[in-house]
Design a protein around this motif. Sequence first.
Motif, PDB file in Angstrom:
ATOM      1  N   PRO A   1     -15.059   3.164 -32.565  1.00 33.03           N
ATOM      2  CA  PRO A   1     -15.142   1.997 -31.470  1.00 33.03           C
ATOM      3  C   PRO A   1     -16.370   2.065 -30.390  1.00 33.03           C
ATOM      4  O   PRO A   1     -16.767   1.051 -29.885  1.00 33.03           O
ATOM      5  CB  PRO A   1     -13.901   2.132 -30.681  1.00 33.03           C
ATOM      6  CG  PRO A   1     -12.910   2.701 -31.600  1.00 33.03           C
ATOM      7  CD  PRO A   1     -13.772   3.813 -32.456  1.00 33.03           C
TER       8      PRO A   1
ATOM      9  N   VAL B   1      -8.232  -4.696 -38.816  1.00 30.53           N
ATOM     10  CA  VAL B   1      -8.329  -3.542 -37.768  1.00 30.53           C
ATOM     11  C   VAL B   1      -7.395  -3.916 -36.586  1.00 30.53           C
ATOM     12  O   VAL B   1      -6.762  -2.868 -36.084  1.00 30.53           O
ATOM     13  CB  VAL B   1      -9.860  -3.807 -37.340  1.00 30.53           C
ATOM     14  CG1 VAL B   1      -9.996  -2.725 -35.851  1.00 30.53           C
ATOM     15  CG2 VAL B   1     -10.727  -3.365 -38.257  1.00 30.53           C
TER      16      VAL B   1
ATOM     17  N   ALA C   1     -14.050   0.174 -36.486  1.00 28.35           N
ATOM     18  CA  ALA C   1     -12.652   0.567 -36.552  1.00 28.35           C
ATOM     19  C   ALA C   1     -12.612   2.025 -36.633  1.00 28.35           C
ATOM     20  O   ALA C   1     -11.776   2.720 -36.098  1.00 28.35           O
ATOM     21  CB  ALA C   1     -12.071   0.138 -37.906  1.00 28.35           C
ATOM     22  N   LYS C   2     -13.759   2.805 -37.208  1.00 27.28           N
ATOM     23  CA  LYS C   2     -13.812   4.140 -37.212  1.00 27.28           C
ATOM     24  C   LYS C   2     -14.409   4.700 -35.860  1.00 27.28           C
ATOM     25  O   LYS C   2     -13.943   5.929 -35.415  1.00 27.28           O
ATOM     26  CB  LYS C   2     -14.434   4.530 -38.259  1.00 27.28           C
ATOM     27  CG  LYS C   2     -13.810   4.759 -39.535  1.00 27.28           C
ATOM     28  CD  LYS C   2     -14.443   5.248 -40.837  1.00 27.28           C
ATOM     29  CE  LYS C   2     -14.151   6.689 -40.872  1.00 27.28           C
ATOM     30  NZ  LYS C   2     -14.899   7.290 -42.297  1.00 27.28           N
TER      31      LYS C   2
ATOM     32  N   ILE D   1     -17.490  -4.215 -38.729  1.00 28.57           N
ATOM     33  CA  ILE D   1     -15.940  -4.026 -38.314  1.00 28.57           C
ATOM     34  C   ILE D   1     -15.605  -2.831 -38.721  1.00 28.57           C
ATOM     35  O   ILE D   1     -14.685  -2.298 -38.128  1.00 28.57           O
ATOM     36  CB  ILE D   1     -15.386  -5.247 -38.829  1.00 28.57           C
ATOM     37  CG1 ILE D   1     -15.676  -6.613 -37.816  1.00 28.57           C
ATOM     38  CG2 ILE D   1     -13.988  -5.306 -38.515  1.00 28.57           C
ATOM     39  CD1 ILE D   1     -15.238  -7.971 -38.553  1.00 28.57           C
TER      40      ILE D   1
ATOM     41  N   ALA E   1     -11.495  -9.073 -42.121  1.00 30.95           N
ATOM     42  CA  ALA E   1     -11.617  -7.340 -41.711  1.00 30.95           C
ATOM     43  C   ALA E   1     -11.157  -7.081 -40.233  1.00 30.95           C
ATOM     44  O   ALA E   1     -10.347  -6.422 -39.840  1.00 30.95           O
ATOM     45  CB  ALA E   1     -13.036  -7.058 -41.800  1.00 30.95           C
TER      46      ALA E   1
ATOM     47  N   VAL F   1     -18.640  -7.511 -41.916  1.00 26.09           N
ATOM     48  CA  VAL F   1     -17.608  -6.894 -42.409  1.00 26.09           C
ATOM     49  C   VAL F   1     -17.625  -5.370 -42.381  1.00 26.09           C
ATOM     50  O   VAL F   1     -16.825  -4.605 -41.777  1.00 26.09           O
ATOM     51  CB  VAL F   1     -17.096  -7.182 -43.973  1.00 26.09           C
ATOM     52  CG1 VAL F   1     -16.113  -6.248 -44.530  1.00 26.09           C
ATOM     53  CG2 VAL F   1     -16.636  -8.467 -43.759  1.00 26.09           C
ATOM     54  N   SER F   2     -18.918  -4.938 -42.720  1.00 27.82           N
ATOM     55  CA  SER F   2     -19.244  -3.313 -42.750  1.00 27.82           C
ATOM     56  C   SER F   2     -19.178  -2.888 -41.343  1.00 27.82           C
ATOM     57  O   SER F   2     -18.902  -1.853 -40.944  1.00 27.82           O
ATOM     58  CB  SER F   2     -20.443  -3.148 -43.285  1.00 27.82           C
ATOM     59  OG  SER F   2     -20.708  -3.942 -44.661  1.00 27.82           O
TER      60      SER F   2
END
Lengths: 155, 323
Positions: free
Chosen positions: A123, A37, A120-121, A116, A33, A113-114
């Motif tokens: 920061p 990103v 990503a959306k 991250i 993941a 993972v979630s």
Amino acid sequence: MSLGMVFAILGAALSTALAGIGSAWGVGIAGQAAAGVVSEDPEQFAKVLLLQLLPGTQGIYGLLVTFITLSRIGILGGTQITDTHTGLMYLFACLPIAVVGLVSAYHQGRTSVSCIGLVAKKPDQFGKAMLFPAMVETYAILSLLVSILAITNIK
Amino acid sequence: MGDLDYIYAVARIRVKEKSLLNDTDISQMAGMQDDKSVLSYLEDKGWGDSSSSGDAEKVLLAEEKKTLELMKELKLDLSALELLSYPNLYHNLKAGIKEHCTSETNEQAFYPHEKYNREEILRILQDQDYKALPAHMRDAAERALSVMLETRDGQKCDVIIDRACLDAMSAAGKKQKNRLLRDYVESTVAVTDIKIAVRSLKTGKSAAFLKEALCPCDLLDVRLLAVAAAEHEESLHTFLETHGFREASEALKESPSAFERWCDNRLIETIRPQKTNSVSMGPIIAFYLAKLNEIKTVRIILTAKANGFSEEETRQRVREMYV
């Protein structure tokens, strides 16, 4: 070598093996993941790296319990075990970090993972994103404490 | 590929989602003076490429191409991409048959397609080489061409092809392992059936015509829908309200454009849960569909602005965004 020694070494081996398997899995999927990103937004490298590392701690806890066990059963120090009863006590004392390490690293990896994805959306939500996988860490720490307390109190 | 094999791709998509237009962007564009301002706004956001500057259609095509390339780069299951391209593929067949039968050239009526582009479709129809088409298209192509050549009935030709497209999507959707794709296809078929019923009601089509045009699906009983649409408007509204499509009925009462907007919004609602999914190819498919919806909405705004529609009229036609 006595049967007691075999049980004690089995316990020491399971601590590192099971907790290590969980950590390898967790760090592995979080790494996938994180790579996703960074390939789009390299500036997020430091943030996603920290999130990737979180599931790696269980492997270290397992290793720590293995060292403590080995240093008390005559491998790295201490006295050799001669009876089965004591060997079984070491084996059971190692199980909390072995089992909880495996399961918690698996779930911490998925939570990372979630999170991250969250970084990503958004920061700027990194602080909150760190907390979610850190909550899973609590149970790995509790099992580490139980394993250490149990091992160090075996007479 | 298993669900966990898409972790890398989903993480990339999460970053890409930040570049999708949101409702504020759409609202801002709807309020702009003309299509040039909209185009300039889009280009500032990175739409188009070096060769598309200033040309709206080229900008939209470049955006579609970029999205498709991204999907291929992320190794999205090809059968999923193929399934989502069925409407364009069948549209090309429709355009090809009409061009073949009328000899009126209309290159812009075709969607760009790697294999079944205008030239290939026309060659297949010219040579009657139906085997060159995917298996699910062959029978429909042969029947539609035959009907068009014998009767020149373009509407009948469209019904055959549209029905074949829905049947093919429905059959392929049922085979998909991914739940989002199955749900999306089901919703698409149901929404298209409702659209057909509404149009048929307005043009006074018979129940027999509707039975031929509507594709069976799990979300609604098409036999009852056909009967309702063949009767009168009130029956259709009653059917929609009692079969879980109350919003469609309300939109239909409001205006035709509100109904069209409901159709697209309903499909976006189907994909919206993927915003919180971290694994599986669901979020990637959702991004692809969201991008197509975005391009469609931008096309509507550009057309509205180019034709001098007011801000209010433009707003009535825009779709809800995924993000």
